[in-house]
Design a protein around this motif. Structure first.
Motif, PDB file in Angstrom:
ATOM      1  N   MET A  81     -17.291  93.719  92.392  1.00 13.59           N
ATOM      2  CA  MET A  81     -16.078  93.715  91.559  1.00 13.59           C
ATOM      3  C   MET A  81     -16.233  94.626  90.338  1.00 13.59           C
ATOM      4  O   MET A  81     -15.338  95.375  89.976  1.00 13.59           O
ATOM      5  CB  MET A  81     -15.760  92.283  91.110  1.00 13.59           C
ATOM      6  CG  MET A  81     -14.520  92.174  90.232  1.00 13.59           C
ATOM      7  SD  MET A  81     -13.003  92.769  91.036  1.00 13.59           S
ATOM      8  CE  MET A  81     -12.750  91.467  92.238  1.00 13.59           C
ATOM      9  N   ASN A  82     -17.412  94.547  89.680  1.00 15.06           N
ATOM     10  CA  ASN A  82     -17.658  95.411  88.527  1.00 15.06           C
ATOM     11  C   ASN A  82     -17.610  96.884  88.919  1.00 15.06           C
ATOM     12  O   ASN A  82     -17.141  97.730  88.156  1.00 15.06           O
ATOM     13  CB  ASN A  82     -19.013  95.087  87.893  1.00 15.06           C
ATOM     14  CG  ASN A  82     -19.005  93.749  87.179  1.00 15.06           C
ATOM     15  OD1 ASN A  82     -17.942  93.259  86.807  1.00 15.06           O
ATOM     16  ND2 ASN A  82     -20.172  93.161  86.999  1.00 15.06           N
ATOM     17  N   LEU A  83     -18.112  97.189  90.124  1.00 18.24           N
ATOM     18  CA  LEU A  83     -18.107  98.566  90.607  1.00 18.24           C
ATOM     19  C   LEU A  83     -16.677  99.050  90.834  1.00 18.24           C
ATOM     20  O   LEU A  83     -16.330 100.183  90.495  1.00 18.24           O
ATOM     21  CB  LEU A  83     -18.906  98.652  91.910  1.00 18.24           C
ATOM     22  CG  LEU A  83     -19.362 100.045  92.356  1.00 18.24           C
ATOM     23  CD1 LEU A  83     -20.222 100.705  91.288  1.00 18.24           C
ATOM     24  CD2 LEU A  83     -20.136  99.946  93.671  1.00 18.24           C
ATOM     25  N   LEU A  84     -15.847  98.179  91.379  1.00 14.97           N
ATOM     26  CA  LEU A  84     -14.442  98.534  91.609  1.00 14.97           C
ATOM     27  C   LEU A  84     -13.722  98.777  90.287  1.00 14.97           C
ATOM     28  O   LEU A  84     -12.934  99.720  90.157  1.00 14.97           O
ATOM     29  CB  LEU A  84     -13.745  97.419  92.395  1.00 14.97           C
ATOM     30  CG  LEU A  84     -12.283  97.670  92.783  1.00 14.97           C
ATOM     31  CD1 LEU A  84     -12.168  98.898  93.670  1.00 14.97           C
ATOM     32  CD2 LEU A  84     -11.691  96.452  93.475  1.00 14.97           C
ATOM     33  N   LEU A  85     -14.009  97.953  89.289  1.00 15.92           N
ATOM     34  CA  LEU A  85     -13.399  98.130  87.968  1.00 15.92           C
ATOM     35  C   LEU A  85     -13.813  99.459  87.348  1.00 15.92           C
ATOM     36  O   LEU A  85     -13.007 100.144  86.721  1.00 15.92           O
ATOM     37  CB  LEU A  85     -13.786  96.967  87.052  1.00 15.92           C
ATOM     38  CG  LEU A  85     -13.115  95.626  87.335  1.00 15.92           C
ATOM     39  CD1 LEU A  85     -13.692  94.532  86.438  1.00 15.92           C
ATOM     40  CD2 LEU A  85     -11.606  95.720  87.132  1.00 15.92           C
ATOM     41  N   LEU A  86     -15.084  99.812  87.538  1.00 16.71           N
ATOM     42  CA  LEU A  86     -15.560 101.099  87.021  1.00 16.71           C
ATOM     43  C   LEU A  86     -14.854 102.265  87.711  1.00 16.71           C
ATOM     44  O   LEU A  86     -14.633 103.306  87.099  1.00 16.71           O
ATOM     45  CB  LEU A  86     -17.072 101.221  87.234  1.00 16.71           C
ATOM     46  CG  LEU A  86     -17.980 100.673  86.126  1.00 16.71           C
ATOM     47  CD1 LEU A  86     -19.439 100.808  86.544  1.00 16.71           C
ATOM     48  CD2 LEU A  86     -17.739 101.411  84.817  1.00 16.71           C
ATOM     49  N   ALA A  87     -14.497 102.070  88.964  1.00  9.26           N
ATOM     50  CA  ALA A  87     -13.829 103.133  89.718  1.00  9.26           C
ATOM     51  C   ALA A  87     -12.390 103.337  89.261  1.00  9.26           C
ATOM     52  O   ALA A  87     -11.904 104.470  89.201  1.00  9.26           O
ATOM     53  CB  ALA A  87     -13.860 102.812  91.220  1.00  9.26           C
TER      54      ALA A  87
END
Length: 225
Positions: free
Chosen positions: A1-7
């Motif tokens: 989820m954190n990775l998606l937010l960073l994207a």
């Protein structure tokens, strides 16, 4: 989820900035959302189709050939991607009644560009992880934004001109030129230090984009209302 937010975080940062610059007559949110979604879905589909055909017509087989990488950057990638965005702005956004001042060309083109960049960024970040997310937040995402602004500047002028075709083509040409230049310097990174050219082209694009935004703001016929 954190990775998606960073994207997606840099995508929406750009969108909020461009939306805030529409100072005098805001666009309908529905049209903006649809422009974004068309960029995220339809534009991506068009690009995959164009990649397929250009890959067959213009095979690029040598990663160390400057000439082939030039073709790859400007025709296979830049022209395919920017044309896919151009089609949506031209046939969906530009004919709308809400497209009623030159700045609207910028905001709709950026919405489409950021839709495309959002899908692209998610794919790259899922594959490359946090380092890719951070790197692209300061390179590829603002690059796509500048391509959209430069295209939209001329498409905004085109809507209110008798020379619509030439101005629309000027917008597409500039987007392809800057996109191609950015990618070309990255594609020929087998030449030591040449990648700096990508960042130089990005900086020039950002400077021109800021001027384009300011110019359309100053010429808005809603300014005095």
């Amino acid at each position: 989820m954190n990775l998606l937010l960073l994207a997606i975080a840099p995508i929406f940062t750009v969108l909020l900035y461009i939306y805030a610059q529409d100072k005098y007559e805001k666009e309908p949110k529905k049209l903006l959302i649809f422009s974004f979604l068309f960029g995220a879905i339809v534009s991506i589909i068009i690009v995959f189709v164009l990649y397929f055909f250009t890959g067959r017509l213009i095979p690029v087989t040598d990663p160390f050939s400057i000439g082939q990488q030039f073709i790859q950057a400007f025709i296979v990638v830049a022209l395919s991607e920017e044309f896919s965005k151009y089609v949506i702005v031209k046939y969906y956004a530009q004919p709308k009644k809400a497209f009623n001042e030159p700045y609207d060309g910028i905001i709709y083109a950026v919405m489409v560009s950021m839709g495309f960049a959002c899908t692209e960024n998610i794919m790259y970040v899922i594959d490359g992880g946090y380092q890719t997310a951070i790197l692209r937040a300061f390179t590829a995402v603002p690059a796509h934004a500048t391509f959209g602004i430069l295209m939209g500047y001329y498409m905004g002028k085109a809507k209110f001109s008798n020379n619509r075709f030439a101005l629309n083509m000027a917008g597409l040409f500039l987007a392809v030129l800057f996109h191609g230049a950015y990618d070309f310097f990255l594609f020929i990174n087998f030449i030591p230090g040449i990648s700096i050219g990508a960042f130089v082209s990005l900086i020039i694009g950002i400077v021109l984009s800021r001027k384009a935004i300011k110019r359309h703001q100053e010429k808005s016929h809603f300014k005095s209302l």
